[in-house]
Design a protein around this motif. Structure first.
Motif, PDB file in Angstrom:
ATOM      1  N   ALA A  20      25.362  66.032  51.855  1.00  0.00           N
ATOM      2  CA  ALA A  20      25.149  67.233  51.048  1.00  0.00           C
ATOM      3  C   ALA A  20      24.626  66.840  49.674  1.00  0.00           C
ATOM      4  O   ALA A  20      25.091  65.869  49.077  1.00  0.00           O
ATOM      5  N   SER A  68      18.540  69.452  47.688  1.00  0.00           N
ATOM      6  CA  SER A  68      19.866  70.042  47.468  1.00  0.00           C
ATOM      7  C   SER A  68      20.437  70.597  48.773  1.00  0.00           C
ATOM      8  O   SER A  68      20.911  71.740  48.821  1.00  0.00           O
ATOM      9  N   LYS A  96      22.606  71.593  51.939  1.00  0.00           N
ATOM     10  CA  LYS A  96      23.981  72.048  52.108  1.00  0.00           C
ATOM     11  C   LYS A  96      24.363  71.931  53.586  1.00  0.00           C
ATOM     12  O   LYS A  96      23.488  71.889  54.462  1.00  0.00           O
ATOM     13  N   SER A  97      25.660  71.942  53.839  1.00  0.00           N
ATOM     14  CA  SER A  97      26.108  71.827  55.230  1.00  0.00           C
ATOM     15  C   SER A  97      25.555  72.972  56.079  1.00  0.00           C
ATOM     16  O   SER A  97      25.271  72.793  57.265  1.00  0.00           O
ATOM     17  N   SER A 109      29.124  67.072  54.777  1.00  0.00           N
ATOM     18  CA  SER A 109      29.741  67.487  53.501  1.00  0.00           C
ATOM     19  C   SER A 109      30.695  66.429  52.987  1.00  0.00           C
ATOM     20  O   SER A 109      30.991  65.468  53.664  1.00  0.00           O
TER      21      SER A 109
END
Length: 120
Positions: free
Chosen positions: A14, A85, A87-88, A120
Protein backbone atom coordinates in the motif's frame (compact mmCIF):
# COMPACT_ATOMS: atom_id res chain seq x y z
CA UNK A 1 -9.43 -7.27 -35.32
CA UNK A 2 -7.40 -5.89 -32.47
CA UNK A 3 -5.33 -8.00 -30.10
CA UNK A 4 -4.55 -6.62 -26.65
CA UNK A 5 -1.94 -7.83 -24.17
CA UNK A 6 -1.72 -6.38 -20.67
CA UNK A 7 1.41 -6.49 -18.53
CA UNK A 8 2.92 -4.84 -15.49
CA UNK A 9 0.76 -6.24 -12.76
CA UNK A 10 2.17 -7.67 -9.56
CA UNK A 11 2.30 -7.47 -5.79
CA UNK A 12 2.95 -4.09 -4.22
CA UNK A 13 2.62 -2.60 -0.76
CA UNK A 14 0.00 0.00 0.00
CA UNK A 15 1.26 3.41 -0.98
CA UNK A 16 3.39 1.99 -3.76
CA UNK A 17 3.16 2.34 -7.52
CA UNK A 18 2.77 0.18 -10.59
CA UNK A 19 2.57 0.92 -14.29
CA UNK A 20 0.38 -1.27 -16.42
CA UNK A 21 0.86 -1.55 -20.16
CA UNK A 22 -1.61 -2.52 -22.86
CA UNK A 23 0.05 -3.42 -26.13
CA UNK A 24 -2.16 -3.55 -29.19
CA UNK A 25 -1.64 -5.31 -32.49
CA UNK A 26 -3.75 -5.90 -35.54
CA UNK A 27 -5.72 -3.09 -37.08
CA UNK A 28 -4.54 0.39 -36.29
CA UNK A 29 -6.94 2.13 -34.00
CA UNK A 30 -6.18 5.76 -34.36
CA UNK A 31 -9.86 6.60 -34.01
CA UNK A 32 -10.49 4.28 -31.13
CA UNK A 33 -10.93 4.87 -27.43
CA UNK A 34 -8.97 2.67 -25.05
CA UNK A 35 -10.02 1.96 -21.52
CA UNK A 36 -8.85 0.23 -18.38
CA UNK A 37 -11.26 -1.77 -16.26
CA UNK A 38 -10.87 -3.89 -13.16
CA UNK A 39 -12.70 -6.78 -11.58
CA UNK A 40 -12.58 -8.67 -8.31
CA UNK A 41 -14.10 -12.12 -7.77
CA UNK A 42 -17.86 -12.06 -7.51
CA UNK A 43 -18.16 -8.44 -8.60
CA UNK A 44 -18.87 -6.69 -11.85
CA UNK A 45 -16.14 -5.25 -13.99
CA UNK A 46 -15.65 -1.57 -13.15
CA UNK A 47 -14.43 1.28 -15.31
CA UNK A 48 -11.10 2.77 -14.24
CA UNK A 49 -9.91 5.15 -16.95
CA UNK A 50 -10.09 5.81 -20.66
CA UNK A 51 -8.27 7.78 -23.31
CA UNK A 52 -8.92 8.67 -26.92
CA UNK A 53 -6.22 7.46 -29.21
CA UNK A 54 -5.93 10.55 -31.30
CA UNK A 55 -6.88 13.51 -29.17
CA UNK A 56 -5.72 12.48 -25.73
CA UNK A 57 -9.10 13.06 -24.07
CA UNK A 58 -9.22 11.23 -20.75
CA UNK A 59 -11.75 10.15 -18.17
CA UNK A 60 -11.31 8.58 -14.75
CA UNK A 61 -13.40 6.86 -12.16
CA UNK A 62 -13.79 8.98 -9.06
CA UNK A 63 -12.06 6.34 -6.98
CA UNK A 64 -8.78 6.74 -8.88
CA UNK A 65 -8.73 10.44 -9.74
CA UNK A 66 -5.52 12.07 -8.64
CA UNK A 67 -3.78 8.71 -8.19
CA UNK A 68 -3.94 7.03 -11.61
CA UNK A 69 -2.87 8.46 -14.95
CA UNK A 70 -3.70 7.00 -18.34
CA UNK A 71 -1.48 7.78 -21.32
CA UNK A 72 -0.69 6.43 -24.74
CA UNK A 73 2.28 6.02 -27.04
CA UNK A 74 0.97 6.01 -30.57
CA UNK A 75 4.28 4.91 -32.04
CA UNK A 76 4.30 1.81 -29.84
CA UNK A 77 0.56 1.14 -30.05
CA UNK A 78 0.58 1.00 -26.28
CA UNK A 79 -1.59 2.50 -23.56
CA UNK A 80 -0.32 2.84 -20.01
CA UNK A 81 -1.94 3.13 -16.62
CA UNK A 82 0.33 4.68 -14.04
CA UNK A 83 -1.00 3.81 -10.60
CA UNK A 84 0.32 5.70 -7.59
CA UNK A 85 -0.63 5.73 -3.92
CA UNK A 86 -2.11 2.28 -4.29
CA UNK A 87 -4.63 1.06 -1.76
CA UNK A 88 -5.74 -2.43 -0.81
CA UNK A 89 -9.07 -1.75 -2.52
CA UNK A 90 -7.21 -1.36 -5.83
CA UNK A 91 -6.51 -5.09 -5.76
CA UNK A 92 -8.14 -6.57 -8.85
CA UNK A 93 -7.64 -8.11 -12.24
CA UNK A 94 -7.06 -5.20 -14.62
CA UNK A 95 -8.15 -5.35 -18.23
CA UNK A 96 -7.65 -3.03 -21.14
CA UNK A 97 -10.23 -2.74 -23.85
CA UNK A 98 -10.84 -0.93 -27.13
CA UNK A 99 -13.99 0.81 -28.28
CA UNK A 100 -13.58 0.66 -32.06
CA UNK A 101 -16.26 3.20 -32.80
CA UNK A 102 -14.76 5.85 -30.55
CA UNK A 103 -15.42 7.68 -27.34
CA UNK A 104 -18.49 6.65 -25.43
CA UNK A 105 -19.20 3.56 -27.50
CA UNK A 106 -19.10 -0.12 -26.61
CA UNK A 107 -15.77 -1.74 -25.73
CA UNK A 108 -15.58 -4.67 -28.09
CA UNK A 109 -12.02 -5.96 -27.79
CA UNK A 110 -10.58 -7.09 -24.49
CA UNK A 111 -7.26 -8.36 -23.22
CA UNK A 112 -6.76 -11.27 -20.84
CA UNK A 113 -5.99 -9.11 -17.83
CA UNK A 114 -3.11 -8.57 -15.44
CA UNK A 115 -3.41 -9.10 -11.70
CA UNK A 116 -2.67 -6.27 -9.29
CA UNK A 117 -2.44 -7.12 -5.61
CA UNK A 118 -1.90 -4.41 -3.01
CA UNK A 119 -0.91 -5.57 0.44
CA UNK A 120 -1.78 -3.47 3.46
Amino acid sequence: QVQLVESGGGLVQAGGSLRLSCAASGRTFIWYAVGWFRQTPGKERDFVAAITWGGGRTNYADSVKGRFTISRDNAKNTVYLQMNSLKSEDTALYYCAVAPRGWGTTYEYWGQGTQVTVSS
